[in-house]
Design an enzyme around this catalytic site. Structure first.
Site, short mmCIF file in Angstrom:
data_model
loop_
_atom_site.label_atom_id
_atom_site.label_comp_id
_atom_site.label_asym_id
_atom_site.label_seq_id
_atom_site.Cartn_x
_atom_site.Cartn_y
_atom_site.Cartn_z
N ALA A 91 47.54 41.80 35.38
CA ALA A 91 46.11 41.91 35.70
C ALA A 91 45.42 40.55 35.61
O ALA A 91 44.59 40.20 36.46
CB ALA A 91 45.43 42.91 34.78
N TYR A 92 45.77 39.78 34.58
CA TYR A 92 45.18 38.45 34.43
C TYR A 92 45.59 37.55 35.59
O TYR A 92 44.76 36.89 36.21
CB TYR A 92 45.60 37.83 33.10
CG TYR A 92 45.12 36.40 32.92
CD1 TYR A 92 43.83 36.14 32.47
CD2 TYR A 92 45.96 35.32 33.20
CE1 TYR A 92 43.38 34.85 32.31
CE2 TYR A 92 45.51 34.02 33.03
CZ TYR A 92 44.22 33.79 32.59
OH TYR A 92 43.78 32.49 32.44
N ALA A 93 46.88 37.51 35.88
CA ALA A 93 47.37 36.65 36.96
C ALA A 93 46.73 37.02 38.29
O ALA A 93 46.31 36.16 39.07
CB ALA A 93 48.89 36.75 37.05
N LYS A 141 42.81 36.17 38.22
CA LYS A 141 42.54 34.73 38.32
C LYS A 141 42.81 34.22 39.73
O LYS A 141 42.04 33.41 40.27
CB LYS A 141 43.38 33.96 37.31
CG LYS A 141 42.99 34.19 35.87
CD LYS A 141 41.57 33.75 35.55
CE LYS A 141 41.39 32.26 35.48
NZ LYS A 141 40.01 31.88 35.08
#
Length: 227
Positions: A134-136, A139
């Site tokens: 989710a972060y990757a 971003k």
């Protein structure tokens, strides 16, 4: 005097960036506004040398963010959900970040520096089943949106962050493609703060994704001589 709004002013990188800007540690003194989301954080921002601004960017509208950016020369996005909750990760690291870019354009703030990560490319290789996906994904979506704007943007992609003392030196990594397996991308947060401060004033970083790790080249030189 340059006025810089730092969104996420109490993050681990921003806590070191704000004093650098406010006391002129890396150049001329800067008028810093530090954006935080909790009233109890206001005094801590002031202690770092910034003028506190209370705004929950996760829930703030584009117009509300634009009001916080009014009169600024530059904005630094150093906020994040901190992982753990995919829904909130997308809400902060993607959606709120994108609103801040639109807000900067609306407020007439040309310079925008995004603190991202070294793997923010389509080849990041993080599987959808991984907790970090989710972060990757968030971003990358935010960074890609920034690239479509007319802002004078810079995306900074530090590698694995450490709490080691600053060295004032980095190694710039290739701007595109996957980082080769086995590459040591670690870099002290304190050096990331110095890179942000230097990038704000370095025209060569405009329109660039600067991926970097610890290295041997002085930060101002590395940023001035991007390939």
């Amino acid at each position: 005097m340059m006025k810089v709004v730092v969104i996420g002013a109490l993050g681990k990188v921003a806590r070191q960036l704000v004093p650098l800007l406010a006391d002129g540690g890396t150049g001329p003194v800067v008028d810093v506004v530090g954006v935080v989301r909790k009233p109890e954080q206001v005094d801590r921002v002031a202690d770092l040398g910034a003028d506190p601004a209370l705004l929950d960017v996760e829930h703030a509208s584009t117009d509300e963010i634009a009001a916080a950016l009014a009169g600024a020369d530059a904005v630094v996005w150093s906020a994040g959900a901190g992982g753990g909750n995919p829904e909130r990760t997308y809400a902060v690291d993607r959606d709120a970040a994108i609103r801040s870019m639109d807000a900067a354009a609306s407020a007439g703030v040309r310079r925008y520096v995004m603190v991202s990560w070294v793997g923010s490319t389509p080849e990041h290789g993080v599987p959808e089943s991984a907790g970090f996906f989710a972060y990757a994904d968030a971003k990358l979506a935010a960074d890609d949106h920034l690239r479509t704007t007319d802002l004078d943007w810079t995306i900074l992609g530090p590698g694995t962050l450490t709490d080691e003392p600053p060295t004032g030196r980095i190694a710039v990594l290739p701007e595109t493609g996957a980082v080769p397996a086995g590459t040591d991308t670690s870099v002290p947060r304190a050096d990331v703060a110095q890179v942000v401060a230097a990038a704000l004033r370095e025209p060569a970083t405009v329109g660039r994704f600067v991926r970097f790790s610890a290295g041997e080249t002085a930060i101002p030189t590395a940023l001035r001589n991007l390939d």
